[in-house]
Scaffold this motif. Structure first.
Motif, mmCIF file in Angstrom:
data_model
loop_
_atom_site.group_PDB
_atom_site.id
_atom_site.type_symbol
_atom_site.label_atom_id
_atom_site.label_comp_id
_atom_site.label_asym_id
_atom_site.label_seq_id
_atom_site.Cartn_x
_atom_site.Cartn_y
_atom_site.Cartn_z
ATOM 1 N N ASP A 196 0.860 -1.185 0.000
ATOM 2 C CA ASP A 196 0.000 0.000 0.000
ATOM 3 C C ASP A 196 0.896 1.235 0.000
ATOM 4 N N ASN A 197 1.162 1.736 -1.182
ATOM 5 C CA ASN A 197 2.048 2.901 -1.287
ATOM 6 C C ASN A 197 1.281 4.134 -1.784
ATOM 7 N N ARG A 198 0.009 4.233 -1.412
ATOM 8 C CA ARG A 198 -0.754 5.426 -1.776
ATOM 9 C C ARG A 198 -0.180 6.657 -1.092
ATOM 10 N N SER A 199 -0.126 7.737 -1.809
ATOM 11 C CA SER A 199 0.279 9.001 -1.202
ATOM 12 C C SER A 199 -0.910 9.545 -0.406
ATOM 13 N N GLU A 200 -0.615 10.496 0.478
ATOM 14 C CA GLU A 200 -1.710 11.127 1.228
ATOM 15 C C GLU A 200 -2.698 11.783 0.259
ATOM 16 N N ALA A 201 -2.161 12.392 -0.788
ATOM 17 C CA ALA A 201 -3.043 13.042 -1.778
ATOM 18 C C ALA A 201 -3.951 12.019 -2.456
ATOM 19 N N GLN A 202 -3.420 10.845 -2.730
ATOM 20 C CA GLN A 202 -4.254 9.794 -3.348
ATOM 21 C C GLN A 202 -5.336 9.306 -2.395
ATOM 22 N N GLN A 203 -4.959 9.131 -1.128
ATOM 23 C CA GLN A 203 -5.946 8.671 -0.149
ATOM 24 C C GLN A 203 -7.053 9.696 0.011
ATOM 25 N N HIS A 204 -6.660 10.954 0.065
ATOM 26 C CA HIS A 204 -7.630 12.020 0.245
ATOM 27 C C HIS A 204 -8.595 12.082 -0.939
ATOM 28 N N ALA A 205 -8.041 11.992 -2.149
ATOM 29 C CA ALA A 205 -8.866 12.034 -3.354
ATOM 30 C C ALA A 205 -9.786 10.819 -3.424
ATOM 31 N N MET A 206 -9.250 9.665 -3.068
ATOM 32 C CA MET A 206 -10.025 8.423 -3.096
ATOM 33 C C MET A 206 -11.197 8.506 -2.119
ATOM 34 N N PHE A 207 -10.897 8.981 -0.932
ATOM 35 C CA PHE A 207 -11.932 9.093 0.089
ATOM 36 C C PHE A 207 -13.052 10.028 -0.382
ATOM 37 N N GLY A 208 -12.662 11.169 -0.919
ATOM 38 C CA GLY A 208 -13.646 12.142 -1.400
ATOM 39 C C GLY A 208 -14.507 11.578 -2.527
ATOM 40 N N LEU A 209 -13.883 10.828 -3.414
ATOM 41 C CA LEU A 209 -14.611 10.232 -4.535
ATOM 42 C C LEU A 209 -15.604 9.182 -4.033
ATOM 43 N N ILE A 210 -15.189 8.395 -3.054
ATOM 44 C CA ILE A 210 -16.086 7.372 -2.478
ATOM 45 C C ILE A 210 -17.287 8.052 -1.810
ATOM 46 N N VAL A 211 -17.023 9.122 -1.092
ATOM 47 C CA VAL A 211 -18.115 9.854 -0.434
ATOM 48 C C VAL A 211 -19.107 10.357 -1.476
ATOM 49 N N ARG A 212 -18.589 10.928 -2.552
ATOM 50 C CA ARG A 212 -19.432 11.477 -3.605
ATOM 51 C C ARG A 212 -20.254 10.370 -4.286
ATOM 52 N N LEU A 213 -19.604 9.248 -4.600
ATOM 53 C CA LEU A 213 -20.308 8.155 -5.286
ATOM 54 C C LEU A 213 -21.314 7.462 -4.364
ATOM 55 N N SER A 214 -20.981 7.359 -3.091
ATOM 56 C CA SER A 214 -21.906 6.729 -2.136
ATOM 57 C C SER A 214 -23.166 7.554 -2.002
ATOM 58 N N ASP A 215 -22.987 8.847 -2.122
ATOM 59 C CA ASP A 215 -24.108 9.762 -2.062
ATOM 60 C C ASP A 215 -24.992 9.605 -3.306
ATOM 61 N N LYS A 216 -24.331 9.431 -4.425
ATOM 62 C CA LYS A 216 -25.034 9.299 -5.700
ATOM 63 C C LYS A 216 -25.705 7.938 -5.856
ATOM 64 N N TYR A 217 -25.080 6.898 -5.314
ATOM 65 C CA TYR A 217 -25.607 5.527 -5.417
ATOM 66 C C TYR A 217 -25.842 4.960 -4.019
ATOM 67 N N PRO A 218 -26.929 5.403 -3.374
ATOM 68 C CA PRO A 218 -27.174 4.949 -2.006
ATOM 69 C C PRO A 218 -27.325 3.428 -1.974
ATOM 70 N N GLY A 219 -26.743 2.823 -0.985
ATOM 71 C CA GLY A 219 -26.840 1.369 -0.879
ATOM 72 C C GLY A 219 -25.681 0.644 -1.540
ATOM 73 N N ALA A 220 -24.910 1.341 -2.360
ATOM 74 C CA ALA A 220 -23.741 0.700 -2.973
ATOM 75 C C ALA A 220 -22.692 0.444 -1.896
ATOM 76 N N GLU A 221 -22.098 -0.724 -1.957
ATOM 77 C CA GLU A 221 -21.111 -1.110 -0.963
ATOM 78 C C GLU A 221 -19.710 -0.849 -1.510
ATOM 79 N N THR A 222 -18.835 -0.304 -0.674
ATOM 80 C CA THR A 222 -17.460 -0.064 -1.104
ATOM 81 C C THR A 222 -16.592 -1.256 -0.697
ATOM 82 N N LEU A 223 -15.957 -1.856 -1.689
ATOM 83 C CA LEU A 223 -15.154 -3.057 -1.469
ATOM 84 C C LEU A 223 -13.816 -2.936 -2.183
ATOM 85 N N GLY A 224 -12.871 -3.768 -1.766
ATOM 86 C CA GLY A 224 -11.637 -3.933 -2.526
ATOM 87 C C GLY A 224 -11.838 -5.050 -3.536
ATOM 88 N N HIS A 225 -11.083 -5.011 -4.607
ATOM 89 C CA HIS A 225 -11.175 -6.056 -5.625
ATOM 90 C C HIS A 225 -11.043 -7.441 -4.984
#
Ligand SMILES: [Zn+2]
Length: 148
Positions: A89-118
């Motif tokens: 896991d070599n994500r940069s802080e900027a990548q983690q921050h962007a990823m988190f924000g994107l998940i929040v946005r998509l979860s809002d758009k698709y209520p009930g969608a589950e966030t998983l790892g591959h």
């Protein structure tokens, strides 16, 4: 616009490349080595600097999770292996921050969608995305000072 697909999963991936790999070379690899044509592996890809690049409209299937793509939005960060090619896991802080924000946005758009790892899908033998998604989501606190 409503998405004609029913999104059940927001799936996190790594590109399984070194952290400094360019988006262009990843796309070339998909096309030339894997023969994926114009269908990208992910809807969104997150660069080292936290920039989010959209590769595909959310209404279309990307090629991220075998047999589940019709229900997935796939997101990958560039990285996931060290110099020896080992999963890390070599994500940069900027990548983690962007990823988190994107998940929040998509979860809002698709209520009930589950966030998983591959790797959380049954039968998946790879380490992708090289971190424990549930655990990270529970514990992540954005370090805002590093982003200024
Ligand atoms: Zn993956």
């Amino acid at each position: 616009m409503n998405n004609p697909r029913t999104i059940k999963y927001i799936v996190l991936h790594c590109t399984a490349t070194p952290v400094n790999t360019s988006l262009e070379s990843i796309q070339r690899y998909w096309k030339e080595q894997r023969g994926w044509g114009d269908t990208p592996g992910y809807h969104y890809i997150i660069k080292r600097n936290g920039a989010i690049i959209q590769l595909l409209d959310e209404s279309k299937n990307s090629d991220g999770v075998y047999a589940h793509n019709s229900a997935c939005i796939n997101i990958a960060f560039i990285g996931g292996v060290d110099k020896e090619g080992k999963a890390v896991d070599n994500r940069s802080e900027a990548q983690q921050h962007a990823m988190f924000g994107l998940i929040v946005r998509l979860s809002d758009k698709y209520p009930g969608a589950e966030t998983l790892g591959h790797r959380d899908f049954p039968g998946v033998k790879k380490a992708c995305p090289c971190f424990d998604v549930k655990n990270w989501l529970k514990n992540y606190e954005p370090d805002l000072s590093s982003l200024r």
